[in-house]
Structure formats: C-alpha cells, structure tokens
Design a protein around this motif. Structure first.
Motif, PDB file in Angstrom:
ATOM      1  N   ALA A  14     -15.778   8.282 -18.944  1.00 50.64           N
ATOM      2  CA  ALA A  14     -14.997   8.860 -20.032  1.00 50.64           C
ATOM      3  C   ALA A  14     -13.690   9.428 -19.495  1.00 50.64           C
ATOM      4  O   ALA A  14     -13.661  10.057 -18.427  1.00 50.64           O
ATOM      5  N   GLY A  15     -12.616   9.166 -20.231  1.00 48.31           N
ATOM      6  CA  GLY A  15     -11.294   9.593 -19.803  1.00 48.31           C
ATOM      7  C   GLY A  15     -10.542   8.553 -19.006  1.00 48.31           C
ATOM      8  O   GLY A  15      -9.335   8.702 -18.769  1.00 48.31           O
ATOM      9  N   GLY A  16     -11.239   7.504 -18.609  1.00 44.53           N
ATOM     10  CA  GLY A  16     -10.614   6.454 -17.822  1.00 44.53           C
ATOM     11  C   GLY A  16      -9.917   5.407 -18.663  1.00 44.53           C
ATOM     12  O   GLY A  16      -9.810   5.542 -19.886  1.00 44.53           O
ATOM     13  N   SER A  17      -9.460   4.358 -17.998  1.00 44.95           N
ATOM     14  CA  SER A  17      -8.701   3.292 -18.657  1.00 44.95           C
ATOM     15  C   SER A  17      -9.261   1.924 -18.285  1.00 44.95           C
ATOM     16  O   SER A  17      -9.844   1.750 -17.208  1.00 44.95           O
ATOM     17  N   LEU A  18      -9.094   0.989 -19.191  1.00 47.64           N
ATOM     18  CA  LEU A  18      -9.407  -0.411 -18.953  1.00 47.64           C
ATOM     19  C   LEU A  18      -8.345  -1.262 -19.641  1.00 47.64           C
ATOM     20  O   LEU A  18      -7.755  -0.839 -20.647  1.00 47.64           O
ATOM     21  N   ARG A  19      -8.183  -2.472 -19.114  1.00 48.37           N
ATOM     22  CA  ARG A  19      -7.213  -3.398 -19.696  1.00 48.37           C
ATOM     23  C   ARG A  19      -7.928  -4.707 -20.000  1.00 48.37           C
ATOM     24  O   ARG A  19      -8.492  -5.336 -19.098  1.00 48.37           O
ATOM     25  N   LEU A  20      -7.924  -5.088 -21.256  1.00 42.90           N
ATOM     26  CA  LEU A  20      -8.525  -6.354 -21.674  1.00 42.90           C
ATOM     27  C   LEU A  20      -7.424  -7.388 -21.888  1.00 42.90           C
ATOM     28  O   LEU A  20      -6.375  -7.076 -22.459  1.00 42.90           O
ATOM     29  N   SER A  21      -7.710  -8.611 -21.446  1.00 45.54           N
ATOM     30  CA  SER A  21      -6.784  -9.711 -21.661  1.00 45.54           C
ATOM     31  C   SER A  21      -7.486 -10.856 -22.377  1.00 45.54           C
ATOM     32  O   SER A  21      -8.692 -11.043 -22.214  1.00 45.54           O
ATOM     33  N   CYS A  22      -6.715 -11.594 -23.150  1.00 44.17           N
ATOM     34  CA  CYS A  22      -7.255 -12.755 -23.852  1.00 44.17           C
ATOM     35  C   CYS A  22      -6.222 -13.862 -23.789  1.00 44.17           C
ATOM     36  O   CYS A  22      -5.050 -13.648 -24.121  1.00 44.17           O
ATOM     37  N   ALA A  23      -6.675 -15.032 -23.364  1.00 45.01           N
ATOM     38  CA  ALA A  23      -5.784 -16.175 -23.261  1.00 45.01           C
ATOM     39  C   ALA A  23      -6.281 -17.301 -24.156  1.00 45.01           C
ATOM     40  O   ALA A  23      -7.475 -17.631 -24.152  1.00 45.01           O
ATOM     41  N   ALA A  24      -5.371 -17.884 -24.900  1.00 42.39           N
ATOM     42  CA  ALA A  24      -5.695 -19.031 -25.751  1.00 42.39           C
ATOM     43  C   ALA A  24      -5.406 -20.312 -24.987  1.00 42.39           C
ATOM     44  O   ALA A  24      -4.370 -20.439 -24.337  1.00 42.39           O
ATOM     45  N   SER A  25      -6.345 -21.233 -25.062  1.00 42.82           N
ATOM     46  CA  SER A  25      -6.146 -22.503 -24.363  1.00 42.82           C
ATOM     47  C   SER A  25      -6.606 -23.663 -25.238  1.00 42.82           C
ATOM     48  O   SER A  25      -7.324 -23.471 -26.213  1.00 42.82           O
ATOM     49  N   GLY A  26      -6.165 -24.847 -24.873  1.00 44.41           N
ATOM     50  CA  GLY A  26      -6.683 -26.047 -25.511  1.00 44.41           C
ATOM     51  C   GLY A  26      -5.785 -26.648 -26.559  1.00 44.41           C
ATOM     52  O   GLY A  26      -6.079 -27.709 -27.095  1.00 44.41           O
ATOM     53  N   SER A  27      -4.678 -25.955 -26.881  1.00 45.64           N
ATOM     54  CA  SER A  27      -3.848 -26.505 -27.932  1.00 45.64           C
ATOM     55  C   SER A  27      -2.461 -25.877 -27.878  1.00 45.64           C
ATOM     56  O   SER A  27      -2.286 -24.786 -27.341  1.00 45.64           O
ATOM     57  N   ALA A  28      -1.481 -26.560 -28.462  1.00 45.50           N
ATOM     58  CA  ALA A  28      -0.153 -25.979 -28.581  1.00 45.50           C
ATOM     59  C   ALA A  28      -0.069 -25.094 -29.818  1.00 45.50           C
ATOM     60  O   ALA A  28       0.964 -24.528 -30.125  1.00 45.50           O
ATOM     61  N   PHE A  29      -1.201 -24.955 -30.502  1.00 46.59           N
ATOM     62  CA  PHE A  29      -1.291 -24.146 -31.712  1.00 46.59           C
ATOM     63  C   PHE A  29      -0.816 -22.730 -31.459  1.00 46.59           C
ATOM     64  O   PHE A  29      -1.134 -22.131 -30.436  1.00 46.59           O
ATOM     65  N   SER A  30      -0.062 -22.167 -32.400  1.00 49.37           N
ATOM     66  CA  SER A  30       0.459 -20.812 -32.271  1.00 49.37           C
ATOM     67  C   SER A  30      -0.199 -19.907 -33.296  1.00 49.37           C
ATOM     68  O   SER A  30      -0.201 -20.210 -34.494  1.00 49.37           O
ATOM     69  N   PHE A  31      -0.748 -18.805 -32.873  1.00 51.97           N
ATOM     70  CA  PHE A  31      -1.400 -17.868 -33.767  1.00 51.97           C
ATOM     71  C   PHE A  31      -0.384 -16.944 -34.437  1.00 51.97           C
ATOM     72  O   PHE A  31       0.477 -16.386 -33.774  1.00 51.97           O
ATOM     73  N   MET A  32      -0.547 -16.761 -35.744  1.00 55.52           N
ATOM     74  CA  MET A  32       0.296 -15.796 -36.451  1.00 55.52           C
ATOM     75  C   MET A  32      -0.087 -14.379 -36.046  1.00 55.52           C
ATOM     76  O   MET A  32       0.767 -13.520 -35.870  1.00 55.52           O
ATOM     77  N   ILE A  33      -1.394 -14.156 -35.930  1.00 52.37           N
ATOM     78  CA  ILE A  33      -1.900 -12.830 -35.592  1.00 52.37           C
ATOM     79  C   ILE A  33      -2.910 -12.981 -34.458  1.00 52.37           C
ATOM     80  O   ILE A  33      -3.753 -13.880 -34.497  1.00 52.37           O
ATOM     81  N   MET A  34      -2.821 -12.099 -33.497  1.00 50.80           N
ATOM     82  CA  MET A  34      -3.849 -12.010 -32.450  1.00 50.80           C
ATOM     83  C   MET A  34      -4.288 -10.555 -32.358  1.00 50.80           C
ATOM     84  O   MET A  34      -3.542  -9.654 -32.763  1.00 50.80           O
ATOM     85  N   GLY A  35      -5.470 -10.357 -31.842  1.00 47.66           N
ATOM     86  CA  GLY A  35      -5.911  -8.975 -31.734  1.00 47.66           C
ATOM     87  C   GLY A  35      -7.308  -8.840 -31.198  1.00 47.66           C
ATOM     88  O   GLY A  35      -7.857  -9.770 -30.591  1.00 47.66           O
TER      89      GLY A  35
END
Length: 115
Positions: A14-35
C-alpha cells in the motif's frame, strides 16, 4: 486478428506504484478509445480510465488523482501509471480497445496491493 497484450501487474505494498502497459497487435486497426477496466473478486467489472485517440481522458472516481492514463497512437499502446495504491485497488486489470463497431479486451493482469 487484433490482440491486446497487457504487462506490468504484480504485488505491491500500500502506498506504492505500478505501471501497466497494453500493446495492440495483429492489425493496422486504430482504436478510437483505449483504456483499463478492473474486476475484483465478487464484484462487477468497473471503469478505471479511458483515453481517446485525441487525448481526452475519463476515469473512475475511486482512482482520480492517483492514476494517470496515457497512450501512444503510433505504437498502439496505452499505459496506466498507478500511484498511492490501496488494498482496495486489488483486482484483475483488463485492457480495452474500442473502434467503430468493435470492442476488444486483453486477457487481464493481476494487481495485488498488500496492507
């Protein structure tokens, strides 16, 4: 086939930090919203934070002021910087991407905050 691949979950005090990452692969498709959404045991999936391709953000009340979301459209990545973590932030965190008529989810990454 579009895939969303999360990384960065783990165990933190508790009180610490973490960093989450997400990568999209497999297409040239562009997301309007990510989250990110999260789901704790016995609870419904809830909004953590989202960001549009123009940079507008939205976040859940419980994380406002502690979590920051960002994205790199060219790299098709979205990052969630989580600060001042609390035990109640413990959940499986899911990456989310929405385009025109399509929605994609990652497989989830566990975040555990110990008291």
């Amino acid at each position: 086939q579009v895939q969303l691949v999360e990384s960065g979950g783990g165990v933190v005090q508790a009180g610490g930090s973490l960093r989450l990452s997400c990568a999209a692969s497999g297409s040239a498709f562009s997301f309007m919203i990510m989250g990110w959404f999260r789901q704790a045991p016995g609870k419904q999936r809830e909004l953590v934070a989202t960001i549009t391709n123009s940079g507008s953000t939205n976040s859940g009340d419980s994380v406002k002021g502690r979590f920051v979301i960002s994205r790199d459209n060219a790299k098709k990545t979205v990052v969630l910087q989580m600060n001042s973590l609390k035990p109640e932030d413990t959940a499986v965190y899911y990456c989310y991407g929405r385009g025109v008529g399509v929605t994609y989810w990652g497989q989830g990454t566990q975040v555990t905050v110990s008291s």
